[in-house]
Design a protein around this motif. Structure first.
Motif, PDB file in Angstrom:
ATOM      1  N   MET A  30      33.388  15.989 -43.154  1.00 51.39           N
ATOM      2  CA  MET A  30      32.003  15.496 -43.227  1.00 51.39           C
ATOM      3  C   MET A  30      31.798  14.382 -42.216  1.00 51.39           C
ATOM      4  N   ARG A  31      30.717  14.483 -41.476  1.00 57.68           N
ATOM      5  CA  ARG A  31      30.322  13.420 -40.544  1.00 57.68           C
ATOM      6  C   ARG A  31      28.988  12.868 -41.032  1.00 57.68           C
ATOM      7  N   LEU A  32      28.959  11.576 -41.318  1.00 58.45           N
ATOM      8  CA  LEU A  32      27.708  10.924 -41.717  1.00 58.45           C
ATOM      9  C   LEU A  32      27.172  10.111 -40.542  1.00 58.45           C
ATOM     10  N   PHE A  33      25.937  10.371 -40.164  1.00 54.85           N
ATOM     11  CA  PHE A  33      25.240   9.589 -39.138  1.00 54.85           C
ATOM     12  C   PHE A  33      24.239   8.707 -39.884  1.00 54.85           C
TER      13      PHE A  33
ATOM     14  N   PRO B 189      27.912  21.888 -36.808  1.00 55.93           N
ATOM     15  CA  PRO B 189      28.161  21.965 -38.255  1.00 55.93           C
ATOM     16  C   PRO B 189      27.652  23.288 -38.826  1.00 55.93           C
ATOM     17  N   GLU B 190      28.247  23.706 -39.926  1.00 56.28           N
ATOM     18  CA  GLU B 190      27.740  24.903 -40.614  1.00 56.28           C
ATOM     19  C   GLU B 190      26.490  24.589 -41.430  1.00 56.28           C
ATOM     20  N   ILE B 191      26.328  23.321 -41.760  1.00 62.35           N
ATOM     21  CA  ILE B 191      25.140  22.926 -42.525  1.00 62.35           C
ATOM     22  C   ILE B 191      24.865  21.446 -42.260  1.00 62.35           C
ATOM     23  N   LEU B 192      23.594  21.102 -42.374  1.00 61.42           N
ATOM     24  CA  LEU B 192      23.155  19.729 -42.118  1.00 61.42           C
ATOM     25  C   LEU B 192      22.260  19.277 -43.274  1.00 61.42           C
ATOM     26  N   PHE B 193      22.513  18.088 -43.770  1.00 60.39           N
ATOM     27  CA  PHE B 193      21.667  17.479 -44.802  1.00 60.39           C
ATOM     28  C   PHE B 193      21.100  16.184 -44.226  1.00 60.39           C
ATOM     29  N   ALA B 194      19.840  15.894 -44.519  1.00 58.07           N
ATOM     30  CA  ALA B 194      19.258  14.672 -43.963  1.00 58.07           C
ATOM     31  C   ALA B 194      18.233  14.074 -44.921  1.00 58.07           C
ATOM     32  N   CYS B 195      18.120  12.758 -44.843  1.00 55.43           N
ATOM     33  CA  CYS B 195      17.085  12.046 -45.595  1.00 55.43           C
ATOM     34  C   CYS B 195      16.708  10.804 -44.801  1.00 55.43           C
ATOM     35  N   GLY B 196      15.427  10.572 -44.647  1.00 53.52           N
ATOM     36  CA  GLY B 196      14.979   9.404 -43.900  1.00 53.52           C
ATOM     37  C   GLY B 196      13.506   9.539 -43.556  1.00 53.52           C
ATOM     38  N   PRO B 197      13.006   8.660 -42.717  1.00 53.16           N
ATOM     39  CA  PRO B 197      11.583   8.682 -42.359  1.00 53.16           C
ATOM     40  C   PRO B 197      11.190   9.994 -41.668  1.00 53.16           C
TER      41      PRO B 197
ATOM     42  N   ASP C  35      27.574  27.715 -50.011  1.00 53.11           N
ATOM     43  CA  ASP C  35      28.445  28.794 -50.477  1.00 53.11           C
ATOM     44  C   ASP C  35      29.629  28.866 -49.524  1.00 53.11           C
ATOM     45  N   GLY C  36      30.689  29.509 -49.962  1.00 52.98           N
ATOM     46  CA  GLY C  36      31.824  29.710 -49.070  1.00 52.98           C
ATOM     47  C   GLY C  36      32.550  28.408 -48.787  1.00 52.98           C
ATOM     48  N   GLU C  37      33.265  28.379 -47.685  1.00 53.01           N
ATOM     49  CA  GLU C  37      34.091  27.213 -47.338  1.00 53.01           C
ATOM     50  C   GLU C  37      33.710  26.688 -45.958  1.00 53.01           C
ATOM     51  N   PRO C  38      32.655  25.911 -45.850  1.00 52.19           N
ATOM     52  CA  PRO C  38      32.308  25.351 -44.536  1.00 52.19           C
ATOM     53  C   PRO C  38      33.408  24.413 -44.059  1.00 52.19           C
ATOM     54  N   SER C  39      33.631  24.405 -42.742  1.00 56.02           N
ATOM     55  CA  SER C  39      34.664  23.500 -42.231  1.00 56.02           C
ATOM     56  C   SER C  39      34.055  22.161 -41.802  1.00 56.02           C
ATOM     57  N   LEU C  40      32.773  22.161 -41.428  1.00 57.04           N
ATOM     58  CA  LEU C  40      32.142  20.930 -40.947  1.00 57.04           C
ATOM     59  C   LEU C  40      30.706  20.814 -41.456  1.00 57.04           C
ATOM     60  N   VAL C  41      30.404  19.666 -42.044  1.00 59.73           N
ATOM     61  CA  VAL C  41      29.052  19.376 -42.539  1.00 59.73           C
ATOM     62  C   VAL C  41      28.586  18.079 -41.880  1.00 59.73           C
ATOM     63  N   PHE C  42      27.355  18.083 -41.393  1.00 60.81           N
ATOM     64  CA  PHE C  42      26.719  16.860 -40.887  1.00 60.81           C
ATOM     65  C   PHE C  42      25.756  16.341 -41.954  1.00 60.81           C
ATOM     66  N   LEU C  43      25.684  15.011 -42.066  1.00 59.16           N
ATOM     67  CA  LEU C  43      24.675  14.369 -42.908  1.00 59.16           C
ATOM     68  C   LEU C  43      24.027  13.276 -42.071  1.00 59.16           C
TER      69      LEU C  43
END
Ligand code: FES
Length: 290
Positions: free
Chosen positions: A139-142, A194-202, A105-113
């Motif tokens: 967006m920063r993808l690791f 980050p204002e929010i973090l998304f992740a997928c992996g082991p 929601d809203g306008e995050p300025s930084l998202v980590f994935l």
């Protein structure tokens, strides 16, 4: 949400990295309802073997064309059979299943994935939707993998304006080490939160990332894996230990489980009892890597 079963037409099958394939499927009814983070159960072929459907997350969705892509790594007989399917063949698919990612929601300025290995699969469509809904977000993808050869090309991701940080277990590309370490080190070195973090992996990676997110009070949505036989909440094979108890009496502490297929596969970092996860880590990984 109602689930759809349909025979999807294989449009294309391309090799994206060592042992990793991208399959495009025409399945208009499922594509119309699909959201990033959800998945389908796919019958690799008709007949008694392999017996069970396999779960695959949506890697890309093109609503207007009625198609979606899955990304998979060949890890056993089921995925090997899948890699042999030619364009023009049909596969029976059930979906979309699971809850999917919630866009912020809203306008995050930084998202980590953060993606580990084939865990990159559901994050690509998520990044495209984030760019559409939040044009100004950084967006920063690791992205971590065992070797450089196992990494899919990231040109399309970078064309979305995503900054990609790579890590490999053998040091053949980017940071030499775990992707969670790279994410933490980058955040610390650049003073980022980050204002929010998304992740997928082991699961070991997800536990590491969940710990960091909880310590830093960063809301995290983690796409988790488990054994998955039915995808519908019926077999109970995909249970993961949960932190909360279903009982309302705080004196009564009962083990409580969440089911990846029905309650997830996306969970907040604090929903899982990570200390009890060792028993699950010994099981073969099926979702979303089968
Ligand atoms: Fe059967 Fe989740 S896969 S209950």
């Amino acid at each position: 949400m109602s689930k759809i079963k349909e025979d999807a037409l294989i449009i294309s099958q391309t090799r994206e990295a060592a042992g990793t394939f991208r399959m495009r499927l025409k399945s208009p009814r499922i594509a119309a309802k699909a959201r990033p983070g959800q998945f389908v159960m796919l019958q690799v072929r008709e007949g008694p073997e392999p017996l069970l459907r396999r779960p695959f997350s949506f890697h890309a969705i093109a609503l207007e064309e009625g198609v979606f892509d899955i990304l998979y790594r060949v890890v056993g007989r089921g995925t090997w059979l899948l890699s042999q399917c030619p364009p023009g063949a049909r596969l029976n698919i059930l979906g979309p299943l699971g809850n999917g990612f919630d866009l912020p929601d809203g306008e995050p300025s930084l998202v980590f994935l953060a993606a580990g290995g084939i865990g990159i699969a559901p994050l690509v469509e998520l990044m495209a939707r984030l760019r559409e809904s939040h044009p100004a977000v950084a967006m920063r993808l690791f992205y971590g993998a065992r070797t450089a050869e196992e990494m899919i090309p990231t040109d399309a991701i970078e064309s979305l304006g995503v900054t990609v940080h790579r890590s490999t277990d053998d040091g053949s590309a980017g940071y030499h080490g775990w992707v969670g370490e790279l994410m933490k080190a980058t955040a610390e070195a650049e003073g980022l939160k980050p204002e929010i973090l998304f992740a997928c992996g082991p699961l070991p990676m997800q536990r590491h990332i969940a710990k960091w997110a909880l310590e830093k009070s960063v809301p995290a949505q983690l796409s988790l894996e488990s054994l998955m036989a039915c995808g519908l909440g019926a077999c109970l094979g995909c249970a993961l230990p949960a932190t909360s108890s279903p009982t309302s009496d705080p004196a009564v502490r009962e083990d409580h489980y969440l089911h990846v297929c029905k309650d997830g596969p996306i969970f907040p970092a604090g929903a899982i009892e990570w200390q009890k996860m060792q028993i699950h880590q010994t099981q073969p990984r099926i979702f979303p890597y089968s």
